[in-house]
Design a protein around this motif. Structure first.
Motif, PDB file in Angstrom:
ATOM      1  N   GLU A  89      -3.540 -39.808   3.830  1.00  0.00           N
ATOM      2  CA  GLU A  89      -4.664 -39.943   4.757  1.00  0.00           C
ATOM      3  C   GLU A  89      -5.250 -38.599   5.179  1.00  0.00           C
ATOM      4  O   GLU A  89      -6.311 -38.558   5.810  1.00  0.00           O
ATOM      5  CB  GLU A  89      -4.226 -40.719   6.012  1.00  0.00           C
ATOM      6  CG  GLU A  89      -3.145 -40.032   6.842  1.00  0.00           C
ATOM      7  CD  GLU A  89      -1.752 -40.277   6.326  1.00  0.00           C
ATOM      8  OE1 GLU A  89      -0.789 -39.830   6.985  1.00  0.00           O
ATOM      9  OE2 GLU A  89      -1.635 -40.932   5.251  1.00  0.00           O
ATOM     10  N   GLN A  90      -4.591 -37.500   4.807  1.00  0.00           N
ATOM     11  CA  GLN A  90      -5.068 -36.175   5.191  1.00  0.00           C
ATOM     12  C   GLN A  90      -5.551 -35.335   4.007  1.00  0.00           C
ATOM     13  O   GLN A  90      -5.943 -34.189   4.193  1.00  0.00           O
ATOM     14  CB  GLN A  90      -3.954 -35.400   5.908  1.00  0.00           C
ATOM     15  CG  GLN A  90      -3.516 -36.031   7.215  1.00  0.00           C
ATOM     16  CD  GLN A  90      -2.434 -35.232   7.913  1.00  0.00           C
ATOM     17  OE1 GLN A  90      -2.010 -34.182   7.437  1.00  0.00           O
ATOM     18  NE2 GLN A  90      -1.979 -35.720   9.058  1.00  0.00           N
ATOM     19  N   SER A 143      -8.245 -35.488   2.068  1.00  0.00           N
ATOM     20  CA  SER A 143      -9.663 -35.092   2.154  1.00  0.00           C
ATOM     21  C   SER A 143      -9.871 -34.061   3.256  1.00  0.00           C
ATOM     22  O   SER A 143     -10.652 -33.103   3.092  1.00  0.00           O
ATOM     23  CB  SER A 143     -10.542 -36.315   2.407  1.00  0.00           C
ATOM     24  OG  SER A 143     -10.424 -37.242   1.352  1.00  0.00           O
ATOM     25  N   LEU A 144      -9.172 -34.244   4.375  1.00  0.00           N
ATOM     26  CA  LEU A 144      -9.306 -33.310   5.490  1.00  0.00           C
ATOM     27  C   LEU A 144      -8.793 -31.923   5.110  1.00  0.00           C
ATOM     28  O   LEU A 144      -9.434 -30.913   5.418  1.00  0.00           O
ATOM     29  CB  LEU A 144      -8.555 -33.839   6.705  1.00  0.00           C
ATOM     30  CG  LEU A 144      -8.552 -32.937   7.947  1.00  0.00           C
ATOM     31  CD1 LEU A 144      -9.969 -32.720   8.443  1.00  0.00           C
ATOM     32  CD2 LEU A 144      -7.677 -33.538   9.042  1.00  0.00           C
ATOM     33  N   ALA A 160     -11.279 -30.295   2.576  1.00  0.00           N
ATOM     34  CA  ALA A 160     -12.501 -29.849   3.248  1.00  0.00           C
ATOM     35  C   ALA A 160     -12.233 -28.665   4.161  1.00  0.00           C
ATOM     36  O   ALA A 160     -13.048 -27.737   4.252  1.00  0.00           O
ATOM     37  CB  ALA A 160     -13.118 -31.001   4.030  1.00  0.00           C
ATOM     38  N   SER A 161     -11.082 -28.672   4.846  1.00  0.00           N
ATOM     39  CA  SER A 161     -10.762 -27.579   5.768  1.00  0.00           C
ATOM     40  C   SER A 161     -10.621 -26.253   5.018  1.00  0.00           C
ATOM     41  O   SER A 161     -11.149 -25.227   5.456  1.00  0.00           O
ATOM     42  CB  SER A 161      -9.470 -27.896   6.526  1.00  0.00           C
ATOM     43  OG  SER A 161      -9.605 -29.065   7.290  1.00  0.00           O
ATOM     44  N   SER A 195      -4.141 -29.596  -0.857  1.00  0.00           N
ATOM     45  CA  SER A 195      -4.340 -31.018  -0.563  1.00  0.00           C
ATOM     46  C   SER A 195      -3.506 -31.921  -1.464  1.00  0.00           C
ATOM     47  O   SER A 195      -3.375 -33.123  -1.178  1.00  0.00           O
ATOM     48  CB  SER A 195      -5.818 -31.381  -0.704  1.00  0.00           C
ATOM     49  OG  SER A 195      -6.252 -31.194  -2.045  1.00  0.00           O
TER      50      SER A 195
END
Length: 223
Positions: free
Chosen positions: A104-105, A107-108, A111-112, A98
């Motif tokens: 903008e990605q 956190s995604l 978490a992924s 990450s």
């Protein structure tokens, strides 16, 4: 005359305390020694915090060495499971992937990675148990978590940069390293006629992590 005719002399306070001291001192000396021995063997409440931390770090380091060199590893080392090492490796991998993701990605991506590692290890473990594997749930999660260590190394190398062929080769080598290490431990605990069914989820588990590393490396500013 009979001795029963004479009244019993009342015990002095000093004598009673001395007798109680003798009795308690004798029992505590023998019992205290045994309890001290038990404490030295079974308890670690009296040891310094730094010693406890260093012992846990040595334990995690030994298990990582078992993953790096599975042929010479002691199976009993990973049977003594813990979740600190897998948690640290999972958080490290999620942080690395990450770090270079678009803002903008971030956190995604974090978490992924975390969800894929946790849910993937759970699915592989349940599959091994349903196949009759002689392993506990947390032992399997511990082994699978430690075996992502080579993929952590691959993520560092790929995020540093290099041509696409180089990154593919690094991820492929570390993927087979992680898979072979986990198979070396899990294969002994699953019945021989069902090992193929246990290998397939392992393959998908580490393939998904390797694929995430390649995707994250494409967005790295050093690539």
């Amino acid at each position: 005359s009979s001795p029963a005719c004479f009244p019993r002399r009342p015990a002095r306070a000093g004598e009673g305390c001395a007798r109680m001291a003798d009795f308690s001192g004798g029992s505590m000396s023998s019992g205290g020694g045994s309890m001290a021995g038990m404490g030295a063997d079974l308890g670690t409440l009296d040891e310094p915090v730094t010693e406890t931390i260093m012992r846990d770090l040595r334990m995690v380091g030994n298990k990582m060495l078992c993953v790096l060199n599975p042929r010479k590893a002691n199976m009993q080392t990973l049977k003594n499971w813990d979740l600190w090492g897998p948690l640290v490796l999972c958080l490290t991998l999620a942080t690395l992937l990450s770090w270079f993701a678009p803002y903008e990605q971030k956190s995604l991506v974090f978490a992924s990675v975390f969800v894929i590692v946790c849910c993937g290890a759970t699915v592989v473990t349940v599959n091994a148990l349903l196949l009759g594997g002689n392993i506990s749930f947390f032992q399997s999660v511990c082994v699978l978590g430690y075996c992502i260590f080579p993929l952590n190394i691959a993520s560092v190398i790929c995020l540093i940069g290099g041509p696409l062929i180089w990154r593919l080769a690094v991820v492929a080598v570390c993927f087979f390293w992680s898979t072979s290490a986990s198979l070396g431990f899990m294969g002994e605990l699953v019945p021989t006629n069902r090992r193929a069914l246990a290998v397939y989820p392992l393959f998908l588990f580490y393939t998904s992590i390797g694929w995430l590393i390649l995707i994250a490396a494409r967005t790295s500013p050093y690539s």
